[in-house]
Design a protein around this motif. Structure first.
Motif, PDB file in Angstrom:
ATOM      1  N   GLU A 112      43.018  34.135  49.237  1.00 40.53           N
ATOM      2  CA  GLU A 112      41.620  34.537  49.110  1.00 40.53           C
ATOM      3  C   GLU A 112      41.599  36.034  48.856  1.00 40.53           C
ATOM      4  O   GLU A 112      42.175  36.808  49.618  1.00 40.53           O
ATOM      5  CB  GLU A 112      40.864  34.221  50.395  1.00 40.53           C
ATOM      6  CG  GLU A 112      39.398  34.570  50.318  1.00 40.53           C
ATOM      7  CD  GLU A 112      38.674  34.189  51.590  1.00 40.53           C
ATOM      8  OE1 GLU A 112      37.872  35.023  52.052  1.00 40.53           O
ATOM      9  OE2 GLU A 112      38.917  33.095  52.122  1.00 40.53           O
ATOM     10  N   ILE A 113      40.972  36.441  47.777  1.00 39.14           N
ATOM     11  CA  ILE A 113      40.911  37.856  47.403  1.00 39.14           C
ATOM     12  C   ILE A 113      39.472  38.310  47.556  1.00 39.14           C
ATOM     13  O   ILE A 113      38.602  37.903  46.797  1.00 39.14           O
ATOM     14  CB  ILE A 113      41.412  38.065  45.961  1.00 39.14           C
ATOM     15  CG1 ILE A 113      42.848  37.553  45.850  1.00 39.14           C
ATOM     16  CG2 ILE A 113      41.307  39.532  45.572  1.00 39.14           C
ATOM     17  CD1 ILE A 113      43.340  37.426  44.437  1.00 39.14           C
ATOM     18  N   SER A 114      39.232  39.169  48.537  1.00 40.73           N
ATOM     19  CA  SER A 114      37.858  39.612  48.780  1.00 40.73           C
ATOM     20  C   SER A 114      37.481  40.839  47.950  1.00 40.73           C
ATOM     21  O   SER A 114      36.306  41.055  47.674  1.00 40.73           O
ATOM     22  CB  SER A 114      37.635  39.878  50.265  1.00 40.73           C
ATOM     23  OG  SER A 114      38.552  40.830  50.735  1.00 40.73           O
ATOM     24  N   VAL A 115      38.471  41.647  47.561  1.00 41.99           N
ATOM     25  CA  VAL A 115      38.195  42.842  46.755  1.00 41.99           C
ATOM     26  C   VAL A 115      39.183  42.849  45.582  1.00 41.99           C
ATOM     27  O   VAL A 115      40.227  43.494  45.641  1.00 41.99           O
ATOM     28  CB  VAL A 115      38.318  44.137  47.593  1.00 41.99           C
ATOM     29  CG1 VAL A 115      37.915  45.353  46.766  1.00 41.99           C
ATOM     30  CG2 VAL A 115      37.496  44.056  48.866  1.00 41.99           C
TER      31      VAL A 115
ATOM     32  N   VAL B  26      41.359  45.948  43.907  1.00 40.26           N
ATOM     33  CA  VAL B  26      42.531  46.611  44.468  1.00 40.26           C
ATOM     34  C   VAL B  26      43.835  46.082  43.884  1.00 40.26           C
ATOM     35  O   VAL B  26      44.887  46.672  44.082  1.00 40.26           O
ATOM     36  CB  VAL B  26      42.572  46.513  46.016  1.00 40.26           C
ATOM     37  CG1 VAL B  26      41.333  47.125  46.634  1.00 40.26           C
ATOM     38  CG2 VAL B  26      42.777  45.088  46.479  1.00 40.26           C
ATOM     39  N   LEU B  27      43.755  44.982  43.158  1.00 43.98           N
ATOM     40  CA  LEU B  27      44.948  44.413  42.532  1.00 43.98           C
ATOM     41  C   LEU B  27      45.258  45.134  41.230  1.00 43.98           C
ATOM     42  O   LEU B  27      44.371  45.641  40.567  1.00 43.98           O
ATOM     43  CB  LEU B  27      44.732  42.924  42.242  1.00 43.98           C
ATOM     44  CG  LEU B  27      44.468  42.042  43.443  1.00 43.98           C
ATOM     45  CD1 LEU B  27      44.101  40.638  42.976  1.00 43.98           C
ATOM     46  CD2 LEU B  27      45.666  42.009  44.369  1.00 43.98           C
ATOM     47  N   ARG B  28      46.512  45.140  40.860  1.00 41.40           N
ATOM     48  CA  ARG B  28      46.912  45.746  39.586  1.00 41.40           C
ATOM     49  C   ARG B  28      47.095  44.685  38.512  1.00 41.40           C
ATOM     50  O   ARG B  28      47.809  44.898  37.534  1.00 41.40           O
ATOM     51  CB  ARG B  28      48.199  46.541  39.777  1.00 41.40           C
ATOM     52  CG  ARG B  28      47.977  47.738  40.661  1.00 41.40           C
ATOM     53  CD  ARG B  28      49.195  48.603  40.718  1.00 41.40           C
ATOM     54  NE  ARG B  28      48.913  49.765  41.537  1.00 41.40           N
ATOM     55  CZ  ARG B  28      49.815  50.597  41.955  1.00 41.40           C
ATOM     56  NH1 ARG B  28      51.075  50.405  41.644  1.00 41.40           N
ATOM     57  NH2 ARG B  28      49.485  51.632  42.689  1.00 41.40           N
ATOM     58  N   MET B  29      46.472  43.538  38.725  1.00 40.82           N
ATOM     59  CA  MET B  29      46.510  42.441  37.759  1.00 40.82           C
ATOM     60  C   MET B  29      45.259  41.610  37.989  1.00 40.82           C
ATOM     61  O   MET B  29      44.614  41.743  39.021  1.00 40.82           O
ATOM     62  CB  MET B  29      47.770  41.592  37.955  1.00 40.82           C
ATOM     63  CG  MET B  29      47.822  40.877  39.288  1.00 40.82           C
ATOM     64  SD  MET B  29      49.262  39.804  39.517  1.00 40.82           S
ATOM     65  CE  MET B  29      50.583  40.982  39.657  1.00 40.82           C
ATOM     66  N   PRO B  30      44.907  40.757  37.048  1.00 38.20           N
ATOM     67  CA  PRO B  30      43.750  39.886  37.258  1.00 38.20           C
ATOM     68  C   PRO B  30      43.951  39.006  38.501  1.00 38.20           C
ATOM     69  O   PRO B  30      45.068  38.561  38.791  1.00 38.20           O
ATOM     70  CB  PRO B  30      43.700  39.038  35.993  1.00 38.20           C
ATOM     71  CG  PRO B  30      44.406  39.858  34.961  1.00 38.20           C
ATOM     72  CD  PRO B  30      45.481  40.597  35.710  1.00 38.20           C
ATOM     73  N   ALA B  31      42.874  38.753  39.231  1.00 38.43           N
ATOM     74  CA  ALA B  31      42.952  37.993  40.483  1.00 38.43           C
ATOM     75  C   ALA B  31      43.584  36.623  40.282  1.00 38.43           C
ATOM     76  O   ALA B  31      44.418  36.190  41.092  1.00 38.43           O
ATOM     77  CB  ALA B  31      41.564  37.865  41.097  1.00 38.43           C
ATOM     78  N   GLU B  32      43.224  35.932  39.222  1.00 38.47           N
ATOM     79  CA  GLU B  32      43.793  34.598  38.987  1.00 38.47           C
ATOM     80  C   GLU B  32      45.293  34.659  38.721  1.00 38.47           C
ATOM     81  O   GLU B  32      46.043  33.785  39.152  1.00 38.47           O
ATOM     82  CB  GLU B  32      43.061  33.895  37.841  1.00 38.47           C
ATOM     83  CG  GLU B  32      41.661  33.456  38.212  1.00 38.47           C
ATOM     84  CD  GLU B  32      41.618  32.558  39.446  1.00 38.47           C
ATOM     85  OE1 GLU B  32      42.440  31.622  39.543  1.00 38.47           O
ATOM     86  OE2 GLU B  32      40.758  32.800  40.319  1.00 38.47           O
ATOM     87  N   GLU B  33      45.728  35.697  38.014  1.00 39.61           N
ATOM     88  CA  GLU B  33      47.167  35.866  37.768  1.00 39.61           C
ATOM     89  C   GLU B  33      47.901  36.116  39.079  1.00 39.61           C
ATOM     90  O   GLU B  33      48.977  35.568  39.328  1.00 39.61           O
ATOM     91  CB  GLU B  33      47.389  37.025  36.800  1.00 39.61           C
ATOM     92  CG  GLU B  33      48.834  37.249  36.439  1.00 39.61           C
ATOM     93  CD  GLU B  33      49.025  38.417  35.487  1.00 39.61           C
ATOM     94  OE1 GLU B  33      50.143  38.957  35.458  1.00 39.61           O
ATOM     95  OE2 GLU B  33      48.066  38.798  34.776  1.00 39.61           O
TER      96      GLU B  33
END
Length: 72
Positions: free
Chosen positions: A27-30, A33-40
């Motif tokens: 589960e990604i709430s923000v 903050v990722l350095r890639m797309p959330a789905e990836e």
């Protein structure tokens, strides 16, 4: 950010509870903050087994068979 003693305490507790366990849900709430797309990111960790937890100043690092993630 945790200071070194707190990071070590967190590392030890995580090591006891997560090493050897498989990630079954992310589960990604923000997402920003990722350095890639959330789905990836989700695809990259889905089903991964956590093989270690390390600490370095101000960070806790988790490692899986082919990935490393740092937690602030």
């Amino acid at each position: 950010m945790p200071e070194l003693p707190e990071a070590e305490t967190i590392r030890r507790e995580l090591e006891k509870t997560v090493v050897g366990r498989k990630i079954v849900n992310v589960e990604i709430s923000v997402p920003r903050v990722l350095r890639m797309p959330a789905e990836e990111f989700k695809r990259s960790v889905d089903g991964a087994t956590i093989i270690g937890v390390e600490s370095i100043p101000f960070l806790v690092e988790t490692s899986m068979a082919h990935l490393y993630y740092r937690l602030h």
